[in-house]
Design an enzyme around this catalytic site. Structure first.
Site, PDB file in Angstrom:
ATOM      1  N   ARG A  91       0.846  -1.252   0.071  1.00 21.94           N
ATOM      2  CA  ARG A  91       0.048  -0.146  -0.032  1.00 21.94           C
ATOM      3  C   ARG A  91       0.961   1.213  -0.167  1.00 21.94           C
ATOM      4  NH1 ARG A  91      -5.149   1.922   3.497  1.00 21.94           N
ATOM      5  NH2 ARG A  91      -5.355   3.870   2.600  1.00 21.94           N
ATOM      6  N   ARG A 100      -7.020   1.810  -3.095  1.00 27.04           N
ATOM      7  CA  ARG A 100      -5.791   1.240  -2.315  1.00 27.04           C
ATOM      8  C   ARG A 100      -5.617  -0.307  -2.676  1.00 27.04           C
ATOM      9  NH1 ARG A 100      -8.835   3.190   2.093  1.00 27.04           N
ATOM     10  NH2 ARG A 100      -8.671   5.254   1.266  1.00 27.04           N
ATOM     11  N   ASP A 103      -6.790  -2.036   2.420  1.00 31.14           N
ATOM     12  CA  ASP A 103      -7.292  -1.049   3.585  1.00 31.14           C
ATOM     13  C   ASP A 103      -7.806  -2.178   4.734  1.00 31.14           C
ATOM     14  OD1 ASP A 103      -7.679   1.513   5.044  1.00 31.14           O
ATOM     15  OD2 ASP A 103      -9.869   1.307   4.559  1.00 31.14           O
ATOM     16  N   ASP A 105      -8.899  -1.424   8.581  1.00 27.01           N
ATOM     17  CA  ASP A 105      -9.407  -0.369   9.600  1.00 27.01           C
ATOM     18  C   ASP A 105      -9.820  -1.073  11.078  1.00 27.01           C
ATOM     19  OD1 ASP A 105      -9.057   1.354   7.886  1.00 27.01           O
ATOM     20  OD2 ASP A 105     -11.150   1.634   7.196  1.00 27.01           O
TER      21      ASP A 105
END
Ligand code: X6L
Ligand code: MG
Ligand code: MG
Length: 167
Positions: A91, A100, A103, A105
């Site tokens: 990334r 991207r 990702d 989170d």
């Protein structure tokens, strides 16, 4: 109580997304790397969903998924490991909210509330994002969003679900 008793692992939820390259492989590689981490056990993984891009940047559809983990890492160490896996998968951070490779989170960390530089838990906007709620409610419908609602309760009123396709 044993002198060597460990703190009980904390149940946490992660959101994963990719919209560059082999998105399926990127999600698989991310979950494999997370699962091999000392202090992280992946206990559930949602199906993958094709989701339209949210936000101000026009970009390709995403593949999104969620995972439930049990972890002995603290919230900051967990975030650092997620960012490390993102970097290991290549990334690059250039356009904010842009496309991207991967990702990851941290959505929920037990019942904890964290407000620190770069780390807000529970994730403050997940209750409005169908691309998070659909996979999360699939594997953890009672997930506490931090606003008094569970994932499945929030999903009941969340717009945009009709544009999301299970892959
Ligand atoms: C105004 C300003 C309205 C900003 C919305 C929404 C910003 C979402 C960022 C926003 C705003 C985000 C994914 C995505 C992104 C993803 C899908 C974000 C971060 N990540 N779309 N867009 N899946 N479907 O994982 O969520 S950029
Ligand atoms: Mg995100
Ligand atoms: Mg992120």
């Amino acid at each position: 109580m044993s002198a060597v008793a460990k703190d009980a692992p904390v149940r946490a939820a992660l959101g994963l997304g990719s919209n560059i390259g082999d998105t399926r492989a990127h999600l698989e590689a991310a979950l494999a790397a997370l699962g091999e981490t000392d202090g992280i056990r992946v206990v559930a993984r949602s199906d993958d969903y094709r989701t339209p891009p949210w936000g101000p940047v026009p970009q390709d559809d995403y593949r999104n998924a969620c995972a439930v983990i049990e972890t002995t890492l603290g919230p900051r160490a967990l975030l650092d490991r997620c960012l490390e896996v993102e970097r290991a998968l290549g990334r690059e951070r250039d356009v904010r909210w842009g496309p991207r490779i991967i990702d990851i989170d941290v959505l929920i960390y037990g019942e904890a509330r964290v407000e620190e530089e770069g780390l807000s838990i529970p994730h403050p906007r997940m209750g409005e994002r169908a691309f998070v709620l659909v996979p999360l409610a699939e594997i953890w419908p009672g997930a506490p969003l931090g606003d008094g609602r569970t994932a499945s309760e929030a999903l009941a009123t969340c717009p945009g679900q009709d544009e999301i396709r299970k892959l």
